[in-house]
Design a protein around this motif. Structure first.
Motif, PDB file in Angstrom:
ATOM      1  N   SER A  85       0.800  -1.238   0.000  1.00  0.00           N
ATOM      2  CA  SER A  85       0.000   0.000   0.000  1.00  0.00           C
ATOM      3  C   SER A  85       0.830   1.284   0.000  1.00  0.00           C
ATOM      4  N   LYS A  86       2.155   1.182   0.024  1.00  0.00           N
ATOM      5  CA  LYS A  86       2.971   2.394   0.091  1.00  0.00           C
ATOM      6  C   LYS A  86       3.466   2.800  -1.295  1.00  0.00           C
ATOM      7  N   ARG A  87       3.463   4.113  -1.527  1.00  0.00           N
ATOM      8  CA  ARG A  87       4.086   4.673  -2.729  1.00  0.00           C
ATOM      9  C   ARG A  87       5.492   5.083  -2.321  1.00  0.00           C
ATOM     10  N   SER A  88       6.439   4.226  -2.619  1.00  0.00           N
ATOM     11  CA  SER A  88       7.777   4.348  -2.056  1.00  0.00           C
ATOM     12  C   SER A  88       8.781   4.897  -3.066  1.00  0.00           C
ATOM     13  N   ARG A  89       9.742   5.649  -2.558  1.00  0.00           N
ATOM     14  CA  ARG A  89      10.831   6.134  -3.411  1.00  0.00           C
ATOM     15  C   ARG A  89      11.854   5.028  -3.670  1.00  0.00           C
ATOM     16  N   ASN A  90      11.641   3.858  -3.065  1.00  0.00           N
ATOM     17  CA  ASN A  90      12.502   2.713  -3.380  1.00  0.00           C
ATOM     18  C   ASN A  90      12.062   2.038  -4.681  1.00  0.00           C
ATOM     19  N   TRP A  91      10.907   2.448  -5.175  1.00  0.00           N
ATOM     20  CA  TRP A  91      10.449   2.078  -6.516  1.00  0.00           C
ATOM     21  C   TRP A  91      10.204   3.382  -7.280  1.00  0.00           C
ATOM     22  N   LEU A  92      10.844   3.546  -8.401  1.00  0.00           N
ATOM     23  CA  LEU A  92      10.619   4.711  -9.253  1.00  0.00           C
ATOM     24  C   LEU A  92      10.119   4.244 -10.613  1.00  0.00           C
ATOM     25  N   LYS A  93       9.281   5.048 -11.243  1.00  0.00           N
ATOM     26  CA  LYS A  93       8.831   4.725 -12.599  1.00  0.00           C
ATOM     27  C   LYS A  93       9.279   5.834 -13.549  1.00  0.00           C
ATOM     28  N   LEU A  94       9.796   5.397 -14.679  1.00  0.00           N
ATOM     29  CA  LEU A  94      10.323   6.316 -15.684  1.00  0.00           C
ATOM     30  C   LEU A  94       9.635   6.013 -17.005  1.00  0.00           C
ATOM     31  N   LYS A  95       8.789   6.944 -17.435  1.00  0.00           N
ATOM     32  CA  LYS A  95       8.091   6.766 -18.704  1.00  0.00           C
ATOM     33  C   LYS A  95       8.765   7.622 -19.781  1.00  0.00           C
ATOM     34  N   LYS A  96       8.949   7.035 -20.939  1.00  0.00           N
ATOM     35  CA  LYS A  96       9.624   7.735 -22.035  1.00  0.00           C
ATOM     36  C   LYS A  96       8.912   9.043 -22.378  1.00  0.00           C
ATOM     37  N   ASP A  97       7.574   9.026 -22.393  1.00  0.00           N
ATOM     38  CA  ASP A  97       6.792  10.198 -22.800  1.00  0.00           C
ATOM     39  C   ASP A  97       6.904  11.357 -21.823  1.00  0.00           C
ATOM     40  N   TYR A  98       7.377  11.082 -20.587  1.00  0.00           N
ATOM     41  CA  TYR A  98       7.325  12.120 -19.567  1.00  0.00           C
ATOM     42  C   TYR A  98       8.707  12.599 -19.115  1.00  0.00           C
ATOM     43  N   LEU A  99       9.728  12.303 -19.904  1.00  0.00           N
ATOM     44  CA  LEU A  99      11.074  12.698 -19.508  1.00  0.00           C
ATOM     45  C   LEU A  99      11.217  14.210 -19.384  1.00  0.00           C
ATOM     46  N   GLU A 100      10.472  14.955 -20.202  1.00  0.00           N
ATOM     47  CA  GLU A 100      10.576  16.412 -20.163  1.00  0.00           C
ATOM     48  C   GLU A 100       9.403  17.060 -19.440  1.00  0.00           C
ATOM     49  N   GLY A 101       8.470  16.272 -18.919  1.00  0.00           N
ATOM     50  CA  GLY A 101       7.269  16.832 -18.303  1.00  0.00           C
ATOM     51  C   GLY A 101       7.241  16.618 -16.810  1.00  0.00           C
ATOM     52  N   VAL A 102       6.061  16.319 -16.292  1.00  0.00           N
ATOM     53  CA  VAL A 102       5.866  16.161 -14.859  1.00  0.00           C
ATOM     54  C   VAL A 102       6.549  14.906 -14.335  1.00  0.00           C
ATOM     55  N   GLY A 103       6.668  13.888 -15.158  1.00  0.00           N
ATOM     56  CA  GLY A 103       7.305  12.654 -14.716  1.00  0.00           C
ATOM     57  C   GLY A 103       6.356  11.489 -14.656  1.00  0.00           C
ATOM     58  N   ASP A 104       5.070  11.756 -14.738  1.00  0.00           N
ATOM     59  CA  ASP A 104       4.088  10.672 -14.707  1.00  0.00           C
ATOM     60  C   ASP A 104       2.750  11.228 -15.159  1.00  0.00           C
ATOM     61  N   SER A 105       1.868  10.325 -15.519  1.00  0.00           N
ATOM     62  CA  SER A 105       0.494  10.727 -15.792  1.00  0.00           C
ATOM     63  C   SER A 105      -0.270  10.740 -14.472  1.00  0.00           C
ATOM     64  N   LEU A 106      -1.434  11.369 -14.485  1.00  0.00           N
ATOM     65  CA  LEU A 106      -2.288  11.438 -13.313  1.00  0.00           C
ATOM     66  C   LEU A 106      -3.597  10.716 -13.607  1.00  0.00           C
ATOM     67  N   ASP A 107      -4.179  10.121 -12.587  1.00  0.00           N
ATOM     68  CA  ASP A 107      -5.481   9.460 -12.716  1.00  0.00           C
ATOM     69  C   ASP A 107      -6.498  10.287 -11.952  1.00  0.00           C
ATOM     70  N   LEU A 108      -7.400  10.958 -12.682  1.00  0.00           N
ATOM     71  CA  LEU A 108      -8.297  11.939 -12.090  1.00  0.00           C
ATOM     72  C   LEU A 108      -9.760  11.552 -12.291  1.00  0.00           C
ATOM     73  N   VAL A 109     -10.601  11.969 -11.344  1.00  0.00           N
ATOM     74  CA  VAL A 109     -12.018  11.608 -11.325  1.00  0.00           C
ATOM     75  C   VAL A 109     -12.817  12.588 -12.184  1.00  0.00           C
ATOM     76  N   VAL A 110     -13.694  12.051 -13.031  1.00  0.00           N
ATOM     77  CA  VAL A 110     -14.562  12.888 -13.868  1.00  0.00           C
ATOM     78  C   VAL A 110     -15.782  13.288 -13.041  1.00  0.00           C
ATOM     79  N   ILE A 111     -15.954  14.606 -12.807  1.00  0.00           N
ATOM     80  CA  ILE A 111     -17.061  15.059 -11.958  1.00  0.00           C
ATOM     81  C   ILE A 111     -18.065  15.943 -12.700  1.00  0.00           C
ATOM     82  N   GLY A 112     -17.708  16.410 -13.913  1.00  0.00           N
ATOM     83  CA  GLY A 112     -18.638  17.270 -14.638  1.00  0.00           C
ATOM     84  C   GLY A 112     -18.260  17.377 -16.100  1.00  0.00           C
ATOM     85  N   ALA A 113     -19.137  18.011 -16.890  1.00  0.00           N
ATOM     86  CA  ALA A 113     -18.890  18.194 -18.324  1.00  0.00           C
ATOM     87  C   ALA A 113     -19.403  19.555 -18.767  1.00  0.00           C
ATOM     88  N   TYR A 114     -18.803  20.037 -19.851  1.00  0.00           N
ATOM     89  CA  TYR A 114     -19.198  21.308 -20.450  1.00  0.00           C
ATOM     90  C   TYR A 114     -19.906  21.027 -21.771  1.00  0.00           C
TER      91      TYR A 114
END
Length: 695
Positions: free
Chosen positions: A523-552
């Motif tokens: 259950s821990k998000r540990s710095r002893n495990w790191l994830k490196l995605k090719k697409d995010y080397l120049e960005g935030v470093g990871d994608s985010l998983d966000l909840v859809v709560i509304g629409a326009y």
């Protein structure tokens, strides 16, 4: 809450003469000097997991300054008394005060129970009702009935018309407040027998388990019977429970802390010992670790009462058939950051597969269980894995039981290569028959947590991996081990990263290989495990998983459909969804059609009380609101403070600003994750602070 106020609040919880309080006021979102939800270090940066024990010690030192009046020993607990506590939690903005209130509730439940069996039963029922569940996640019994069914039950149970109820729903946006108003207007000739906690819990559990053609009528009958025995406050929380959201802003994480405090204090009182804050902190640590390995409230409460809360980990260890909360990784943006993080440590690189996290359990009786990262039992979704495990047993005669951490990916048998996640997501999720499967899968095992009844998580990763290689054999195209590289050479790692992308993977997982830092931490998000995605080397470093709560509402070529969406992070302390950004890019026409089909049935007239957004500005409010049911995986350029979006606001400054995202882009729907697995507000703030420090 001042001492006198607190005494008044707590004293009425179980008092015999308790007046009906008015409709719950909205909780303040601005922290006060006395009662704050902030969880920060003194330098105002987000706390890491290393600080949690100190947090617990400070919390658990809090001694109650009022004695809650006792109920008669051995009597059933009235549901009305539990609802009084729920209302107190709903009205109290401070998380620490809420934990103290809940702990007092649990302590009182233990004190009025005549036998050990009564203690276990009563505490389990109250605990489950407080987190609004009726069983462990992996058993698949869920509350969350549709609004239409609940409105029918209200109309039948209170004598009001559907038109009246719909008008109230449009005004309040809360089925609980509608029920409270409806019940308060209803006069009864004879006062019905009051509901008990046991009755409500057992009825909710039965309702959650009903299915089939006649199930709706049975549910309506059971709901009506309970409504008849409810006062207006009870009706409010009963309907909210049935809907799937109590809206008391008190999430499971906080309930577990309150439970640890109550169990430890009760145990010390029984032994005639003085309450010791250090012991309470140890209890908090024990119960959190127990939940991470055995996420079953009933089993943990029973074990703590029988053997002592400080002895939990002697009895609550990994068991085949009970999913372990998986270990998670921190994102990173560069290989040099990895080398800095693991300086003077031996580490390994593994492919990060683009599939679905699958925890595979072989039980001693030969039964197979496959669990998702959110502990959902998805064995029926993968019937083609049953013969794979049977073949593993034939190839490895000594295997009796195991728990494997794997990634399940779509597999092209002819070309022997990995297929994209989008292909895997086309597989049916229910009623899957092996003969109808067109998308084949392959399991890539990267860790082993248990073998033949022995827990291995206290071994180093190097030892666990060798254990897995020595005891399990590869089955080509069906069961393989993750590709790995043990190297600290920058050029070699770069080539391995490039190769992982060529092999249809997302990038690399980098893990500590030896020593204490390489143990498996459920259950821990540990710095002893790191994830490196090719697409995010120049960005935030990871994608985010966000909840859809509304629409326009869509414009131009999107006229008549959705034009964009409002997304939110998940506050793990309060259980609320905090608005973080508007998103409208990355969607194909086909995806918009898919989203319209999936989200249209979840539209609601007003946002739920658990949705936090800026009500003072029209900039962030969408025209359409949803019942939260879906996660988007989102790519983002960076983070910025915002007065409009409220993600993490309680963790920043005076709470007037939250964190928002710049240039968010949709990647995919994450239907393999539960809402509680969304990127948390605390993670958002941590990423924002990290970005600010780098700049």
């Amino acid at each position: 809450m001042k001492s006198t106020q607190k005494q008044q609040t707590l004293a009425r919880f179980f008092g015999s003469q308790s007046s009906q309080s008015t409709a719950a006021k909205k909780r303040s979102r601005s922290p006060t000097p006395e009662s704050s939800n902030k969880v920060l270090k003194s330098d105002d940066t987000p706390k890491t997991s290393a600080d949690e024990l100190e947090d617990a010690k400070e919390l658990l030192k809090m001694e109650p300054d009022v004695k809650v009046p006792d109920l008669p020993v051995g009597k059933p607990i009235p549901y009305s008394k539990l609802c009084e506590v729920f209302e107190a939690l709903e009205n109290e903005p401070g998380r620490l005060k809420c934990i103290e209130i809940a702990s007092e509730l649990f302590t009182h439940v233990l004190s009025i129970s005549e036998t050990q069996e009564d203690q276990i039963r009563n505490l389990v029922e109250v605990n489950y009702l407080t987190i609004n569940r009726v069983s462990p996640d992996y058993e698949g019994l869920e509350l969350g009935l549709g609004e239409t069914l609940l409105m029918k039950a209200l109309a039948s149970g209170t004598g009001r018309s559907m038109q009246q109820l719909k008008e109230d729903m449009g005004e309040y946006g809360d089925i609980g407040l509608v029920a409270q108003k409806s019940r308060s207007k209803q006069s009864l000739m004879f006062k019905p027998k009051p509901l008990t906690v046991s009755q409500v819990f057992n009825n909710l559990k039965q309702i959650a388990g009903l299915s089939g053609s006649s199930s709706q009528n049975k549910k309506l009958a059971m709901i009506n019977k309970m409504l008849t025995s409810c006062d207006s406050r009870e009706a409010k929380f009963l309907m909210r429970s049935l809907e799937g959201s109590l809206r008391i802003q008190f999430a499971e994480k906080s309930v577990v802390v309150a439970l640890a405090k109550a169990l430890a204090e009760n145990e010390m009182r029984q032994k005639g010992k003085k309450i010791n804050p250090d012991v309470l902190a140890q209890a908090d640590e024990q119960i959190k670790e127990a939940f991470s390995q055995v996420p079953n409230h009933e089993l943990i409460i029973e074990t703590a009462i029988k053997y002592g809360v400080l002895n939990l980990m002697d009895h609550c260890t990994l068991k085949p058939g009970i999913p372990v909360k998986p270990m998670l990784a921190k994102p990173t943006k560069s290989i040099t950051e990895i080398l800095d993080q693991f300086e003077n440590q031996e580490f390994t690189c593994e492919y990060k597969y683009d599939g679905e996290r699958a925890q595979v359990h072989l039980l001693p009786d030969g039964t197979l269980r496959v669990y998702s990262r959110s502990s959902e039992n998805m064995t029926q979704r993968y019937p083609d894995l049953i013969p794979v495990v049977e073949e593993l047993k034939r190839l490895n005669p000594g295997v009796e039981s195991f728990i494997l951490d794997c990634e399940c990916v779509a597999w092209d048998k002819k070309q022997e290569k990995i297929l994209p996640f989008q292909i895997l997501s086309t597989r049916k999720r229910k009623d899957v028959k092996e003969e109808d499967i067109t998308v084949q899968v392959c399991l890539f095992a990267f860790d082993i947590l248990l073998y033949n009844g022995e827990s291995l998580i206290k071994m180093s990763l190097k030892e666990r991996r060798e254990y897995m290689y020595d005891n399990l054999k590869v089955i080509p195209g069906k069961f393989r081990f993750s590709e790995k590289l043990d190297s600290s050479d920058l050029d070699v790692i770069t080539k391995f990263l490039d190769q992982s992308v060529k092999d249809a993977c997302e990038g690399l997982m980098i893990k500590t290989l030896n020593g204490q830092d390489s143990l498996y931490e459920p259950s821990k998000r540990s710095r002893n495990w790191l994830k490196l995605k090719k697409d995010y080397l120049e960005g935030v470093g990871d994608s985010l998983d966000l909840v859809v709560i509304g629409a326009y509402v869509g414009k131009g070529k999107r006229t008549g459909g959705y034009g964009g969406f409002l997304l939110a992070s998940y506050n793990t302390d309060t259980g609320e969804y905090e608005a973080i950004c508007k998103i409208g890019t990355g969607f194909s026409d086909e995806m918009f059609a898919t989203l319209t089909e999936k989200l249209k049935p979840t539209e609601v007239a007003e946002p739920k009380g658990s949705i936090i957004y800026d009500k003072t500005s029209s900039r962030g409010a969408p025209e359409i609101w949803f019942e939260p049911t879906m996660l988007f995986e989102v790519k983002v350029a960076d983070f910025t403070e915002s007065p409009v979006y409220k993600a993490g606001a309680s963790l920043l400054g005076d709470g007037s600003k939250g964190v928002s995202l710049r240039f968010p882009r949709f990647i995919r729907i994450r239907d393999d994750k539960a809402l509680e697995d969304a990127t948390s507000s605390e993670q958002i703030v941590e990423l924002y602070e990290k970005q600010a420090n780098l700049n």
